[in-house]
Design a protein around this motif. Structure first.
Motif, PDB file in Angstrom:
ATOM      1  N   THR A  74       0.801  -1.224   0.000  1.00 51.69           N
ATOM      2  CA  THR A  74       0.000   0.000   0.000  1.00 51.69           C
ATOM      3  C   THR A  74       0.829   1.266   0.000  1.00 51.69           C
ATOM      4  O   THR A  74       0.267   2.348  -0.225  1.00 51.69           O
ATOM      5  CB  THR A  74      -0.919   0.013   1.231  1.00 51.69           C
ATOM      6  OG1 THR A  74      -0.117  -0.141   2.417  1.00 51.69           O
ATOM      7  CG2 THR A  74      -1.926  -1.125   1.157  1.00 51.69           C
ATOM      8  N   LYS A  84       4.269   6.852   6.574  1.00 46.96           N
ATOM      9  CA  LYS A  84       3.930   5.929   5.492  1.00 46.96           C
ATOM     10  C   LYS A  84       3.219   6.704   4.396  1.00 46.96           C
ATOM     11  O   LYS A  84       2.091   7.179   4.564  1.00 46.96           O
ATOM     12  CB  LYS A  84       3.035   4.804   5.996  1.00 46.96           C
ATOM     13  CG  LYS A  84       2.761   3.742   4.939  1.00 46.96           C
ATOM     14  CD  LYS A  84       2.195   2.474   5.530  1.00 46.96           C
ATOM     15  CE  LYS A  84       2.130   1.389   4.482  1.00 46.96           C
ATOM     16  NZ  LYS A  84       1.655   0.089   5.033  1.00 46.96           N
ATOM     17  N   LEU A 111       1.306   6.702   1.104  1.00 50.65           N
ATOM     18  CA  LEU A 111       0.487   5.748   0.376  1.00 50.65           C
ATOM     19  C   LEU A 111       0.671   5.910  -1.129  1.00 50.65           C
ATOM     20  O   LEU A 111       1.178   6.933  -1.615  1.00 50.65           O
ATOM     21  CB  LEU A 111      -0.983   5.928   0.755  1.00 50.65           C
ATOM     22  CG  LEU A 111      -1.291   5.785   2.251  1.00 50.65           C
ATOM     23  CD1 LEU A 111      -2.783   5.937   2.485  1.00 50.65           C
ATOM     24  CD2 LEU A 111      -0.806   4.454   2.792  1.00 50.65           C
ATOM     25  N   HIS A 151      -8.830  -4.663  12.118  1.00 50.70           N
ATOM     26  CA  HIS A 151      -7.584  -4.520  11.364  1.00 50.70           C
ATOM     27  C   HIS A 151      -7.715  -5.117   9.964  1.00 50.70           C
ATOM     28  O   HIS A 151      -7.376  -4.483   8.972  1.00 50.70           O
ATOM     29  CB  HIS A 151      -6.438  -5.205  12.127  1.00 50.70           C
ATOM     30  CG  HIS A 151      -5.076  -4.879  11.590  1.00 50.70           C
ATOM     31  ND1 HIS A 151      -4.561  -5.458  10.442  1.00 50.70           N
ATOM     32  CD2 HIS A 151      -4.123  -4.028  12.043  1.00 50.70           C
ATOM     33  CE1 HIS A 151      -3.352  -4.979  10.221  1.00 50.70           C
ATOM     34  NE2 HIS A 151      -3.065  -4.106  11.180  1.00 50.70           N
ATOM     35  N   ASN A 173       3.052  -7.008   9.563  1.00 48.88           N
ATOM     36  CA  ASN A 173       2.432  -5.864  10.235  1.00 48.88           C
ATOM     37  C   ASN A 173       2.643  -5.891  11.742  1.00 48.88           C
ATOM     38  O   ASN A 173       1.977  -5.139  12.467  1.00 48.88           O
ATOM     39  CB  ASN A 173       0.937  -5.829   9.930  1.00 48.88           C
ATOM     40  CG  ASN A 173       0.657  -5.423   8.492  1.00 48.88           C
ATOM     41  OD1 ASN A 173       1.476  -4.765   7.855  1.00 48.88           O
ATOM     42  ND2 ASN A 173      -0.491  -5.835   7.977  1.00 48.88           N
ATOM     43  N   THR A 210       0.754  -2.671  13.698  1.00 45.73           N
ATOM     44  CA  THR A 210       0.706  -1.442  12.905  1.00 45.73           C
ATOM     45  C   THR A 210      -0.232  -1.624  11.719  1.00 45.73           C
ATOM     46  O   THR A 210      -0.809  -2.702  11.514  1.00 45.73           O
ATOM     47  CB  THR A 210       2.110  -1.064  12.409  1.00 45.73           C
ATOM     48  OG1 THR A 210       2.044   0.189  11.718  1.00 45.73           O
ATOM     49  CG2 THR A 210       2.661  -2.123  11.493  1.00 45.73           C
ATOM     50  N   ASP A 211      -0.362  -0.563  10.928  1.00 45.43           N
ATOM     51  CA  ASP A 211      -1.170  -0.519   9.704  1.00 45.43           C
ATOM     52  C   ASP A 211      -2.662  -0.628   9.991  1.00 45.43           C
ATOM     53  O   ASP A 211      -3.414  -1.226   9.222  1.00 45.43           O
ATOM     54  CB  ASP A 211      -0.744  -1.613   8.724  1.00 45.43           C
ATOM     55  CG  ASP A 211       0.365  -1.134   7.800  1.00 45.43           C
ATOM     56  OD1 ASP A 211       0.789   0.025   7.937  1.00 45.43           O
ATOM     57  OD2 ASP A 211       0.827  -1.917   6.965  1.00 45.43           O
ATOM     58  N   ILE A 213      -5.364   0.779   7.079  1.00 41.99           N
ATOM     59  CA  ILE A 213      -4.920   0.610   5.693  1.00 41.99           C
ATOM     60  C   ILE A 213      -5.883  -0.292   4.940  1.00 41.99           C
ATOM     61  O   ILE A 213      -6.161  -0.094   3.756  1.00 41.99           O
ATOM     62  CB  ILE A 213      -3.494   0.041   5.669  1.00 41.99           C
ATOM     63  CG1 ILE A 213      -2.541   1.002   6.382  1.00 41.99           C
ATOM     64  CG2 ILE A 213      -3.041  -0.180   4.242  1.00 41.99           C
ATOM     65  CD1 ILE A 213      -2.477   2.373   5.760  1.00 41.99           C
TER      66      ILE A 213
END
Length: 539
Positions: A19, A37, A39, A129, A136, A156-157, A160
């Motif tokens: 991503t 991050k 994208l 999530h 991740n 994390t993430d 997304i």
């Protein structure tokens, strides 16, 4: 270095995923290091994605847990969409697993319990999530109570997967998540709840114990089919209590999986009961861990799921009566007026060429008939010998000879002109040009009896020097001949020469040879003296 917004500056890339790209960045005012991050452009260029993420900014910012990477800010600048998060100095779980190998059952249970605590907090806030995998989970290093470094997993993430679930992206991917970790209901397009994260936790535990995911294949379709129809196999190194937890997390039905809170509690009981220093009471409690894996009575749902029933459809909109110049090709489908119905072509007359020609079979029908004929079995029946092509030999017709006019032209001698009238260089008479490639004549096959085979010709029999074929007889003949010659020489020397006398007298070979030489010398001297003495006396 590239500025992002008015507060941050990108320094160096830390990793790249499906991503976007994660950069090590710095806050301009304080100099604090953060992770940003950035994208991909196809996500940042869609205004619907940007508006959806801006609405969830408040939820992601307030999502706080010791095992969750905190989201600090969201930057939208032109075609750039970036997430500002805390910087975690450490590898992700996927890289650590590839470099150091699988985990022990106790380590797997404790690490997954920490991840389950983070999932329980996010599910309580209504955040799912939906892309739980080792890549991740970041591994930070913290100092424990005894002063030794300890591994601290951080998830994390978050959010997304919500971006990947936008209509502009799901057209190409058709589902959200990684094929090896996706839940069966996500693969089928069914409503998703927090149970998809529990399914991902079960895949995570299996991979930590074995080094690979339970479902693998050469293509994503094959992996998704295994998620839907196959059950995972228990490795021989996994204890029974821990496998009970993994098997319950990997159930195909979401309502049979435990909640994230119950999963964390059960994993800590298993870690205390399967270790080397486990007490009998802890081991007995680990064997009864199935009683702790209760499902979530109110699972968190994924909001804004576009689940359209098969019979639902938007009504057709009727455009207003406007001029043709105001037509919009992107507008809704318009309805024609009653006078503009579909026109029917007039019937064709019976004498038309199209009606006179019968329509042949459809190409598919011809292919099916051909396949059906090929599939029929071979029938055994009597065959006339005259119709058997293998019993008839082809007979070629003789080539036609020259015609009578050509034979007459060749028979008449040509009159040669006088010598003084002949050209110096005479051209050869023109020959009739034959076609280079003659069309082959049709061959007629008629039954023909094979001619009688001639009797074999008898060749004159040669007299062989060796009528009896004995192996090695040539070499034996030579040896016998040499032996015979030696025998003859010995006999001649015995009867003609002085060998017999020498043998009878018993003299040695040297004495006999010297005596024979002296006798011969005496005889030669006598003849010489007689010749010289008789010469003068005779005169």
């Amino acid at each position: 270095m590239r500025p992002v917004g008015s507060k941050y500056v990108l320094e160096e890339p830390l990793g790249r995923g499906a991503t976007g790209t994660v950069w090590r960045s710095q806050v301009r005012d304080t100099g604090e290091s953060v992770a940003i991050k950035v994208l991909k452009e196809e996500l940042a260029s869609d205004p619907d994605i940007v508006m959806r993420f801006l609405r969830e900014r408040s939820v992601l910012v307030r999502l706080t847990h010791p095992h969750i990477v905190k989201v600090r800010d969201l930057v939208v600048e032109g075609d750039l969409l970036a997430l500002v998060m805390d910087l975690v100095d450490g590898p992700d779980l996927y890289r650590y697993l590839r470099e150091n190998g699988p985990f022990s059952p106790v380590g797997t249970a404790l690490l997954t319990a920490a991840v389950a605590d983070a999932l329980a907090t996010s599910h309580a806030d209504g955040v799912v999530h939906r892309d739980l995998k080792p890549a991740n989970v970041l591994l930070a290093t913290v100092t424990g109570a005894d002063g030794s470094p300890q591994m601290h997993p951080m998830l994390t993430d978050f959010g997304i997967a919500r971006l990947a679930d936008s209509p502009g992206v799901t057209r190409t991917h058709e589902f959200v998540g990684t094929p090896a970790y996706i839940a069966p209901e996500s693969a089928q397009g069914l409503p998703q709840t927090s149970a998809v994260d529990v399914y991902g936790a079960g895949i995570l535990m299996y991979e930590l114990l074995t080094g690979h995911a339970p479902f693998r294949g050469e293509s994503a379709i094959e992996v998704l089919h295994q998620h839907l129809s196959e059950e995972p196999r228990r490795p021989s190194t996994v204890p029974e209590p821990l496998w009970t937890v993994i098997e319950r997390c990997l159930r195909k039905k979401p309502d049979e999986r435990p909640s994230a809170e119950n999963l964390a509690r059960a994993l800590r009981v298993v870690a205390a009961g399967v270790g080397v220093h486990a007490t009998p009471a802890a081991a007995e409690a680990a064997l009864g861990v199935a009683a702790l894996l209760g499902p979530d009575p109110e699972p968190a749902t994924v909001p804004d799921q576009q689940l359209v029933p098969p019979d639902a459809a938007d009504p057709t909109q009727v455009l207003s009566q406007q001029s043709p110049r105001s037509y919009d090709p992107n507008a809704a489908t318009s309805v024609l007026s009653a006078g503009d119905g579909t026109r029917v072509m007039p019937p064709m007359p019976d004498g038309s060429p199209q009606s006179a020609q019968p329509q042949g079979p459809h190409p598919w029908e011809s292919q099916l008939n051909a396949a059906r004929h090929r599939a029929e079995q071979t029938e055994v029946q009597y065959l006339d010998p005259n119709q058997d092509p293998l019993r008839r030999r082809p007979r070629r017709q003789p080539q036609p000879g020259p015609s009578a006019a050509q034979q007459q032209a060749y028979a008449q001698p040509q009159q040669q002109p006088p010598a003084h009238q002949q050209p110096r260089y005479q051209q050869p008479p023109p020959q009739q040009q034959q076609p280079r490639y003659q069309q082959p004549q049709p061959q007629r096959y008629e039954p023909q009896r094979p001619p009688p085979e001639p009797a074999p010709r008898r060749e004159p029999r040669r007299r062989s020097a060796n009528p009896v074929k004995i192996p090695g007889l040539g070499c034996l003949k030579g040896c016998m001949t040499v032996i015979l010659v030696l025998v003859v020489i010995f006999l001649l020397a015995w009867y003609v020469g002085p060998l017999q006398d020498w043998f009878n007298t018993g003299k040695g070979l040297w004495d006999s040879v010297t005596g024979w030489v002296s006798s011969a010398w005496h005889w030669v001297s006598t003849i010489n003296n007689a010749t010289n003495g008789g010469g003068p006396g005779g005169q």
